[in-house]
Design a protein around this motif. Sequence first.
Motif, short mmCIF file in Angstrom:
data_model
loop_
_atom_site.label_atom_id
_atom_site.label_comp_id
_atom_site.label_asym_id
_atom_site.label_seq_id
_atom_site.Cartn_x
_atom_site.Cartn_y
_atom_site.Cartn_z
N PRO A 41 0.83 -1.20 0.00
CA PRO A 41 0.00 0.00 0.00
C PRO A 41 0.87 1.26 0.00
CG PRO A 41 -0.74 -1.55 1.68
CD PRO A 41 0.57 -2.04 1.17
N THR A 42 0.43 2.24 -0.76
CA THR A 42 1.16 3.50 -0.87
C THR A 42 0.22 4.65 -0.50
OG1 THR A 42 2.52 2.59 -2.63
CG2 THR A 42 2.50 4.97 -2.42
N GLY A 43 0.62 5.45 0.44
CA GLY A 43 -0.17 6.59 0.87
C GLY A 43 -1.01 6.24 2.09
N LEU A 44 -1.35 7.27 2.84
CA LEU A 44 -2.14 7.08 4.05
C LEU A 44 -3.53 6.53 3.73
CD1 LEU A 44 -1.21 10.30 6.07
CD2 LEU A 44 -0.32 7.98 6.37
N ALA A 45 -4.18 7.07 2.70
CA ALA A 45 -5.55 6.65 2.39
C ALA A 45 -5.60 5.17 2.00
CB ALA A 45 -6.13 7.52 1.28
N GLU A 46 -4.67 4.73 1.17
CA GLU A 46 -4.66 3.34 0.74
C GLU A 46 -4.35 2.40 1.92
OE1 GLU A 46 -3.48 2.04 -3.46
OE2 GLU A 46 -1.69 1.56 -2.27
N THR A 47 -3.44 2.80 2.78
CA THR A 47 -3.08 1.98 3.94
C THR A 47 -4.26 1.89 4.90
OG1 THR A 47 -0.78 2.67 3.65
CG2 THR A 47 -1.34 1.59 5.73
N ARG A 48 -4.91 3.03 5.16
CA ARG A 48 -6.12 3.02 6.01
C ARG A 48 -7.21 2.16 5.41
NH1 ARG A 48 -5.57 8.79 6.43
NH2 ARG A 48 -7.24 8.91 4.92
N ALA A 49 -7.40 2.27 4.09
CA ALA A 49 -8.44 1.48 3.42
C ALA A 49 -8.17 -0.01 3.57
CB ALA A 49 -8.52 1.86 1.94
N LEU A 82 10.32 8.91 2.13
CA LEU A 82 9.29 7.89 2.21
C LEU A 82 9.28 7.32 3.62
CD1 LEU A 82 7.27 6.64 0.22
CD2 LEU A 82 8.92 4.82 -0.19
N TYR A 83 8.10 7.20 4.20
CA TYR A 83 7.94 6.76 5.57
C TYR A 83 7.18 5.43 5.64
CZ TYR A 83 9.43 11.32 7.23
OH TYR A 83 10.16 12.45 7.50
N LEU A 84 7.56 4.61 6.59
CA LEU A 84 6.78 3.44 6.95
C LEU A 84 5.58 3.97 7.74
CD1 LEU A 84 6.43 0.36 7.52
CD2 LEU A 84 7.83 0.72 9.55
N VAL A 85 4.37 3.52 7.38
CA VAL A 85 3.16 3.91 8.10
C VAL A 85 2.37 2.66 8.44
CG1 VAL A 85 3.03 6.22 7.08
CG2 VAL A 85 1.83 4.30 5.98
N MET A 86 1.56 2.73 9.47
CA MET A 86 0.74 1.58 9.85
C MET A 86 -0.57 2.07 10.43
SD MET A 86 3.26 0.36 12.91
CE MET A 86 4.70 0.62 11.90
N ARG A 115 10.00 2.62 -4.10
CA ARG A 115 9.46 3.51 -5.14
C ARG A 115 9.52 2.86 -6.52
NH1 ARG A 115 12.00 8.06 -2.24
NH2 ARG A 115 10.30 9.34 -1.46
N ASP A 116 10.50 2.00 -6.72
CA ASP A 116 10.63 1.30 -8.01
C ASP A 116 9.67 0.12 -8.13
OD1 ASP A 116 12.53 3.05 -8.96
OD2 ASP A 116 14.24 1.76 -8.44
N GLY A 117 8.82 -0.07 -7.11
CA GLY A 117 7.78 -1.09 -7.21
C GLY A 117 7.97 -2.34 -6.38
N GLU A 118 9.06 -2.43 -5.62
CA GLU A 118 9.27 -3.61 -4.78
C GLU A 118 8.49 -3.47 -3.48
OE1 GLU A 118 13.30 -5.38 -4.60
OE2 GLU A 118 13.90 -3.59 -5.76
N GLU A 119 8.12 -4.60 -2.89
CA GLU A 119 7.43 -4.61 -1.61
C GLU A 119 8.46 -4.48 -0.49
OE1 GLU A 119 4.34 -7.45 0.84
OE2 GLU A 119 4.77 -7.92 -1.25
N LEU A 120 8.11 -3.73 0.56
CA LEU A 120 9.05 -3.42 1.63
C LEU A 120 9.61 -4.67 2.31
CD1 LEU A 120 10.54 -1.35 3.37
CD2 LEU A 120 8.49 -1.24 4.83
#
Length: 171
Positions: A41-49, A82-86, A115-120
Amino acid sequence: MRVGIGSQNPVKVTATEQAIGPLPGATVDPVDVASGVPDQPTGLAETRAGAETRARRAYDAGGFDLGVGVEGGVASLGSDDLYLVMWAAVTDGDRVELAAGPSIRLPDHVAARVRDGEELGPVMDDAFDRDGVARDEGAIGVFTGGEVDRTEALRTAVAGALGPFVTSHYG
């Protein structure tokens, strides 16, 4: 009280068990549900969703008093970094409450790969020659030198989302 957590990830399950722990007779059952968002997930809205979808789907799996969803993502937070968010969500079937866990800046070499599309998670394993960082201390554990691990970070998010259901402070 029966609580469904919308994940089989042992870190998310343990974080939920720890947040629910003080409630007498509470049990936590993992439920395998899709988040409805990309694996990264990228962005606060997508992570919250993702957290909200997991909570609703866990609750809808049946027989639960509460459904919990937990989602980790990355977000720019208004800067070039870029920040890790949860985020965590808790639902009783009628309302959904949300709370965030701590955020931490990702080092540039990790952020560039994400940013290049890999998962954290896989990036963390590769960059730090580890296996299963996402199911262990998490990126937050690595980047805080073990001072805060993923379980504790997610526990605080779940506890925050749970607060309105277990206290009288929200009316």
